[in-house]
Write an enzyme that holds these catalytic residues in place. Structure first.
Site, PDB file in Angstrom:
ATOM      1  N   TYR A 137      37.038 -57.771 -43.841  1.00 16.85           N
ATOM      2  CA  TYR A 137      37.429 -59.356 -43.854  1.00 16.85           C
ATOM      3  C   TYR A 137      36.860 -59.869 -42.282  1.00 16.85           C
ATOM      4  O   TYR A 137      36.501 -60.687 -42.048  1.00 16.85           O
ATOM      5  CB  TYR A 137      38.493 -59.633 -44.380  1.00 16.85           C
ATOM      6  CG  TYR A 137      38.672 -61.137 -44.174  1.00 16.85           C
ATOM      7  CD1 TYR A 137      38.064 -62.302 -45.061  1.00 16.85           C
ATOM      8  CD2 TYR A 137      39.692 -61.708 -43.152  1.00 16.85           C
ATOM      9  CE1 TYR A 137      38.328 -63.545 -44.774  1.00 16.85           C
ATOM     10  CE2 TYR A 137      39.864 -63.129 -42.963  1.00 16.85           C
ATOM     11  CZ  TYR A 137      39.200 -63.943 -43.833  1.00 16.85           C
ATOM     12  OH  TYR A 137      39.456 -65.485 -43.616  1.00 16.85           O
TER      13      TYR A 137
ATOM     14  N   SER B  19      38.265 -66.903 -38.297  1.00 21.70           N
ATOM     15  CA  SER B  19      39.866 -66.525 -38.567  1.00 21.70           C
ATOM     16  C   SER B  19      40.247 -65.749 -37.150  1.00 21.70           C
ATOM     17  O   SER B  19      39.239 -65.117 -36.507  1.00 21.70           O
ATOM     18  CB  SER B  19      39.935 -65.430 -39.737  1.00 21.70           C
ATOM     19  OG  SER B  19      41.093 -64.964 -39.756  1.00 21.70           O
TER      20      SER B  19
END
Length: 253
Positions: free
Chosen positions: A160, A147
């Site tokens: 995350y 990501s």
């Protein structure tokens, strides 16, 4: 297109979003695709039906990741499906796409949630690669989905982001290990990408997110799937251990 004709692929978390688009694209390129899901069997079967409706080949396989026995369960289903469709258990392409978001801010993250995110987003991909090494063919492909959040400060999703930063380290180390077998290992990092979240039904929110990209739009799952497909193709043979920014220029500053 038939660049992947005769190849087999496993795409984790492929009942929706980027995973689904990737499964559809790899099947369109000729691969037999194992569509992995955790709980939404209907969505996985719909993905399989869409692939078959387009002339491709696919089957669904279920396993909850991040729990004891997850890799064994997944590969039991995978190998059974591969044998049924090909007569062998050889795997050519592994796409580690499955993951969970969340975690909240540094103040809100609990040890239990921290462990859960790392179990699904980091531990599972590591051991899936480890297990897949016995099945992967010469010249195989591994693509890990990270990501763009791993490269920017996002205190609201720090845990995350940490997991995705850890995932990125899988590529160079496994790339070095598997290079003698012609197997490439790479990381693809999407940015804001349209999914089934209700936030994408809010035009103002979408416009705000679009401003993060140099192209002034949010990403579509197919934008990322096309990058994965390149790495999985014969044309990606000379790229390994790499980090590919698929954020639409969101990391340019």
């Amino acid at each position: 297109m038939s660049t992947l004709m005769g190849k087999t692929a496993l795409v984790t978390g492929s009942s929706r979003g980027i995973g689904r688009a990737t499964a559809v694209r790899l099947a369109r390129d000729g691969a037999l695709v194992a569509v992995h899901y955790t709980a939404n069997k209907d969505a996985a079967e719909e993905t399989v039906s869409a692939i078959r409706g387009g002339g491709g080949r696919a089957f669904a396989v279920r396993a909850e990741l991040g729990v004891p026995g997850d890799v064994d369960e997944l590969f039991a289903g995978l190998e059974a499906g591969l044998v049924e469709h090909t007569g062998a258990t050889a795997l050519d392409i592994l796409v580690n796409n499955a993951g969970v978001m969340g975690g909240g801010s540094a103040q809100e993250t609990t040890p239990e949630l921290f462990d859960r995110l790392f179990a699904v987003n980091v531990k599972a991909p590591f051991f899936l690669i480890q297990r897949a090494m016995a099945n992967l063919s010469e010249g195989g492909r591994i693509v890990n989905i990270s990501s763009g959040l791993s490269r920017i400060a996002s205190p609201g999703v720090v845990t995350y982001a940490l997991t995705k930063g850890a995932v990125e380290h899988l590529a160079p180390h496994f790339a070095k290990l598997l290079a003698p077998r012609g197997i490439t290992v790479n990381t693809v990092a999407p940015g804001v990408t349209r999914n089934d979240s209700p936030v994408f039904d809010n035009a103002d929110a979408v416009a705000e997110m679009a401003r993060m990209s140099a192209f002034d739009r949010v990403g579509e799952p197919e934008d990322v799937a096309d990058v994965v497909a390149f790495l999985a193709s014969p044309q990606g043979r000379w790229v390994t251990g790499a980090f590919l920014d698929a954020t639409g220029g969101s990391l340019l500053g």
